[in-house]
Design an enzyme around this catalytic site. Sequence first.
Site, short mmCIF file in Angstrom:
data_model
loop_
_atom_site.label_atom_id
_atom_site.label_comp_id
_atom_site.label_asym_id
_atom_site.label_seq_id
_atom_site.Cartn_x
_atom_site.Cartn_y
_atom_site.Cartn_z
N LYS A 46 35.08 25.93 -19.28
CA LYS A 46 34.02 25.44 -18.40
C LYS A 46 33.14 24.41 -19.08
O LYS A 46 32.92 23.32 -18.56
CB LYS A 46 33.16 26.61 -17.90
CG LYS A 46 33.83 27.48 -16.85
CD LYS A 46 34.82 28.44 -17.45
CE LYS A 46 35.44 29.37 -16.40
NZ LYS A 46 36.42 30.29 -17.00
N TRP A 67 34.04 40.62 -14.11
CA TRP A 67 35.16 39.73 -13.79
C TRP A 67 36.40 40.58 -13.53
O TRP A 67 36.76 41.42 -14.38
CB TRP A 67 35.38 38.79 -14.97
CG TRP A 67 36.46 37.78 -14.81
CD1 TRP A 67 36.72 36.97 -13.74
CD2 TRP A 67 37.45 37.44 -15.80
NE1 TRP A 67 37.80 36.16 -13.99
CE2 TRP A 67 38.28 36.43 -15.24
CE3 TRP A 67 37.72 37.90 -17.08
CZ2 TRP A 67 39.35 35.87 -15.94
CZ3 TRP A 67 38.78 37.34 -17.78
CH2 TRP A 67 39.58 36.34 -17.22
N ALA A 98 31.67 32.88 -21.57
CA ALA A 98 32.56 31.87 -21.00
C ALA A 98 31.82 30.66 -20.44
O ALA A 98 32.46 29.70 -20.01
CB ALA A 98 33.42 32.49 -19.89
N ASP A 105 31.69 38.72 -23.86
CA ASP A 105 32.49 37.67 -23.23
C ASP A 105 31.51 36.54 -22.87
O ASP A 105 30.65 36.71 -22.01
CB ASP A 105 33.18 38.20 -21.98
CG ASP A 105 34.15 37.20 -21.36
OD1 ASP A 105 34.20 36.05 -21.84
OD2 ASP A 105 34.84 37.57 -20.39
#
Length: 394
Positions: free
Chosen positions: A243, A127, A210, A208
């Site tokens: 999300k 990212w 997400a 991470d």
Amino acid sequence: MFKTLKPQPADKILALMQTFRDDPRADKIDLGVGVYKNAEGVTPIMRAIKAAEHRLWQEQQSKSYVGLLGDPAFSDAMVALVLGDAVPREAVAAAATPGGTGAVRQAFELVRYANPDVRVFVSDPTWPNHLSILKYLNIETVPYRYFDSATGGIDFAGMMDDLQGLRAGDVVLLHGCCHNPTGANLNPVEWQSVIALLQDKGALPMIDIAYQGFGDGVEQDAEATRAVAAALPECLIAASCSKNFGIYRERTGILMAVSQDTSQTGLARDTLAFLNRQNYSFPPDHGARLVTMILNDDELRADWRAELEDMRQGMLGLRQQLADELQRLTGSDRFGFLAQHRGMFSRLGISPEKVEELRRDHGVYMVGDSRMNIAGLNAKTVPALAQAIAEADV
């Protein structure tokens, strides 16, 4: 003073969004923006969020500060969601953050605070904001091979070879599920090899996560994170609710610091509180409170899980439809990897020139590295995208 400021490069995704808005073509396709969209092109408010907000509006009596680390009930609920029973609750220090980005930023702040000379190994690609924050904090970044553009899969041999360069105290940034931007994910056997290497090298994993619930399911998407947390002496986990709860603008995230030596948990917790105080003091509470209400209420939780599963299945269906249509048009199974990827994104593995050609000639908008948001499609636009890709001879 302001005249001494240096111009900053434009955010490529935001610039792409503006170009898309300015494009007058009615049949244009937006695959650039990083939010979930339903078949109507809307990012919906989930039913459970609506119900929780209505209840909160009726019941909440104060908007006073909660605490530097946020509401402890939010931490408890999120630790349970992400880690299950992989580690004891007392092994986890947690701090609520402004979104997953806030959790990532605070994690980098923490490792730099603990070791000013820390190196962070990041997948190539990752990212973009990971790299931007690391650069801003002046933290040394070391890339490791990850995505194989030729196959649409993972260059696992290259990844493991690059991670041989780890030293004790280095940090390895890993995506817990639904890798952004590629959509290609490690399998369980590969995860175990990574864990063994981290143990051998004495490196700290930072995960991470997400998109929990967008890949193979809420529990399945957490399996790798749980395995890492259970196997390593310490790890960091940055989790986002943007999300999977659809609360992007509420900025709801959490940073977890896991230590098998529970005598260190208090020190980690105090440090997280200190870092929060230096940055933004008290984290946002509205989204965190909604998430807590949902996770602690059987009826709301069941409805949330059901709607999230519908979203996940919808994206899987679009993936399969696109792969099948490309196979039909090209006579090749080259794009079969699209059906194997998970999450909102896939990296098509084409050149920036071909990406520009798709935009110019077909009104197909994706990020320059060929990352496309699968959730930006619907059953009607998949054939048009497949035709554009086939005609571009990518």
